[in-house]
Design an enzyme around this catalytic site. Structure first.
Site, PDB file in Angstrom:
ATOM      1  N   ILE A  14       0.872  -1.176   0.000  1.00 42.32           N
ATOM      2  CA  ILE A  14       0.000   0.000   0.000  1.00 42.32           C
ATOM      3  C   ILE A  14       0.910   1.228   0.000  1.00 42.32           C
ATOM      4  O   ILE A  14       1.418   1.638   1.035  1.00 42.32           O
ATOM      5  CB  ILE A  14      -0.965   0.010   1.204  1.00 42.32           C
ATOM      6  CG1 ILE A  14      -1.890  -1.203   1.138  1.00 42.32           C
ATOM      7  CG2 ILE A  14      -1.792   1.299   1.203  1.00 42.32           C
ATOM      8  CD1 ILE A  14      -2.922  -1.287   2.237  1.00 42.32           C
ATOM      9  N   HIS A  15       1.123   1.768  -1.180  1.00 40.84           N
ATOM     10  CA  HIS A  15       1.977   2.946  -1.332  1.00 40.84           C
ATOM     11  C   HIS A  15       1.105   4.191  -1.498  1.00 40.84           C
ATOM     12  O   HIS A  15      -0.106   4.142  -1.297  1.00 40.84           O
ATOM     13  CB  HIS A  15       2.958   2.762  -2.499  1.00 40.84           C
ATOM     14  CG  HIS A  15       2.297   2.461  -3.802  1.00 40.84           C
ATOM     15  ND1 HIS A  15       1.916   3.438  -4.679  1.00 40.84           N
ATOM     16  CD2 HIS A  15       1.925   1.285  -4.371  1.00 40.84           C
ATOM     17  CE1 HIS A  15       1.350   2.881  -5.744  1.00 40.84           C
ATOM     18  NE2 HIS A  15       1.341   1.573  -5.574  1.00 40.84           N
ATOM     19  N   ALA A  16       1.684   5.319  -1.870  1.00 39.86           N
ATOM     20  CA  ALA A  16       0.997   6.612  -1.847  1.00 39.86           C
ATOM     21  C   ALA A  16      -0.278   6.663  -2.689  1.00 39.86           C
ATOM     22  O   ALA A  16      -1.303   7.156  -2.220  1.00 39.86           O
ATOM     23  CB  ALA A  16       1.949   7.723  -2.279  1.00 39.86           C
TER      24      ALA A  16
END
Length: 88
Positions: A14-16
């Site tokens: 879960i990145h930006a």
């Protein structure tokens, strides 16, 4: 209170970008929504809180929603997880 567990299948975790999608989708719900990873909890309506958890590929997370629209929160999370390719 309603809760649901997910296993992250996205290579990037879960990145930006997906975190922004999640936070944006949940902001208008009245329920209190939390994300938990490795015993640490964050407000799922806070981009900084979600990013601070550093959730990688293969991580097991738990989403909890507590409030009048908690069932809709979990359905929205299911939809986002599938649409964004974060979990199956």
């Amino acid at each position: 209170m309603t809760e649901k567990n997910y296993t992250i299948t996205s290579e990037q975790g879960i990145h930006a970008r997906p975190a922004t999608v999640i936070v944006g989708a949940l902001t208008n719900f009245k329920s209190d929504v939390k994300i938990e990873y490795r015993g640490k909890q964050a407000n799922l309506k806070s981009i900084m809180g979600v990013m601070a958890l550093g959730i990688p590929n293969g991580a097991s997370i738990k989403i909890t929603a507590d409030g009048e629209d908690e069932a809709q929160v979990i359905k929205t999370m299911d939809d986002i997880m599938k649409k964004e390719g974060l979990a199956e």
